[in-house]
Design an enzyme around this catalytic site. Structure first.
Site, PDB file in Angstrom:
ATOM      1  N   GLY A 168       0.796  -1.059  -0.151  1.00 48.89           N
ATOM      2  CA  GLY A 168       0.005  -0.107  -0.052  1.00 48.89           C
ATOM      3  C   GLY A 168       0.920   1.267  -0.152  1.00 48.89           C
ATOM      4  O   GLY A 168       1.973   1.134   0.748  1.00 48.89           O
ATOM      5  N   CYS A 169       0.362   2.323  -0.591  1.00 48.95           N
ATOM      6  CA  CYS A 169       0.992   3.627  -0.950  1.00 48.95           C
ATOM      7  C   CYS A 169       0.932   4.496   0.354  1.00 48.95           C
ATOM      8  O   CYS A 169       1.632   5.203   0.510  1.00 48.95           O
ATOM      9  CB  CYS A 169       0.808   4.136  -2.151  1.00 48.95           C
ATOM     10  N   ILE A 170      -0.265   4.642   0.714  1.00 49.36           N
ATOM     11  CA  ILE A 170      -0.551   5.479   1.782  1.00 49.36           C
ATOM     12  C   ILE A 170      -0.607   5.258   3.339  1.00 49.36           C
ATOM     13  O   ILE A 170      -1.216   4.056   3.568  1.00 49.36           O
ATOM     14  CB  ILE A 170      -2.163   5.953   1.624  1.00 49.36           C
TER      15      ILE A 170
END
Lengths: 105, 155
Positions: A103-105
């Protein structure tokens, strides 16, 4: 991949230090795995986060990113970084014996 | 991995939605990897930490071929607001925070947030015009000192 002895049990870790086979993990390994992350002693608050991490993986198939971890654990982001200074999701995942959260966030 | 990034300093110079978000995502991602992170808001990028403006950041619809809109349509009054709302609703669906929330979140990760002195002077602003998460107004020289030994990303 590298085999490593944790709490007297041989486990397989990938190149980034995450468990290749999460089934090889057990709760007794927590203090030793935490120490390798520079976390000593392991407090009740650390354990809460580590257990949430493990639980999320077991129920959803992957561990949460930091933002999601704060939401499901009810531990604020600020405190997560105090507990796990080198990246809460990453460090808690290594200690919980699960793959790296995606996941990027 | 023999070489790893220990520190990044990210410059945010643009004031559009698509100018600000990538920098915030990179900053937050760096912290979650355990990388020490500084953010330096300069020129129109300062709007991201401007108390009265950071809730009103707009997507740029003029001169933005990535939107695949007819050029003339991009300039129609209100289009930028409509497209911004559309983009924000899409981002909300995948749990990307709003800009004000993202700024707070990044400050909570322990990243340093700084405003550019030249910009603050140019726009006639003071520290009071900026959100509390901004630690200090610094010069470009201070920025380079702070960034020493790490990577610099300009956006």
């Amino acid at each position: 991949m590298a085999a490593k002895l944790v709490s007297g049990v041989e486990v397989e870790l990938n190149s980034e230090g995450f468990f290749a086979n999460p089934k090889e993990w057990s709760e007794e390994m927590i203090p030793e795995l935490a120490k390798a992350e520079g976390i000593d002693p392991v407090t009740e608050r650390h354990l809460e986060v580590i257990r949430v991490m493990r639980h999320e993986y077991e129920t959803k198939g992957s561990g949460p990113s930091v933002r999601a971890l704060a939401k499901v654990s009810n531990v604020p982001i600020k405190e997560l970084y105090q507990l796990f200074p080198k990246g809460p999701a990453k460090q808690a995942a290594r200690i919980a014996g699960i793959p790296k959260p995606i996941g990027c966030i | 991995m023999s070489e790893s990034i220990e520190k990044v300093s990210i410059v945010i110079s643009k004031g559009s939605l698509e100018g600000i978000y990538p920098a915030l995502i990179m900053a937050n991602g760096a912290r979650s990897e355990g990388i020490a992170t500084n953010l330096f808001f300069t020129f129109f990028g300062l709007d991201a930490v401007h108390r009265r403006r950071h809730e009103h950041i707009k997507l740029s619809t003029v001169g933005n071929p990535g939107l695949h809109l007819a050029t003339w349509l991009g300039g129609v009054p209100g289009i930028s607001s409509v497209m911004t709302q559309y983009m924000e609703s899409k981002m909300d669906k995948i749990d990307i925070p709003s800009i004000p929330e993202f700024i707070t979140m990044i400050a909570d990760t322990g990243a340093g947030l700084y405003a550019c002195k030249a910009t603050v002077d140019l726009f006639g602003l003071s520290k009071d015009d900026l959100v509390d998460e901004v630690q200090e107004i610094i010069t470009v020289g201070d920025f380079y000192n702070m960034a020493a030994g790490g990577q610099i990303i300009f956006t």
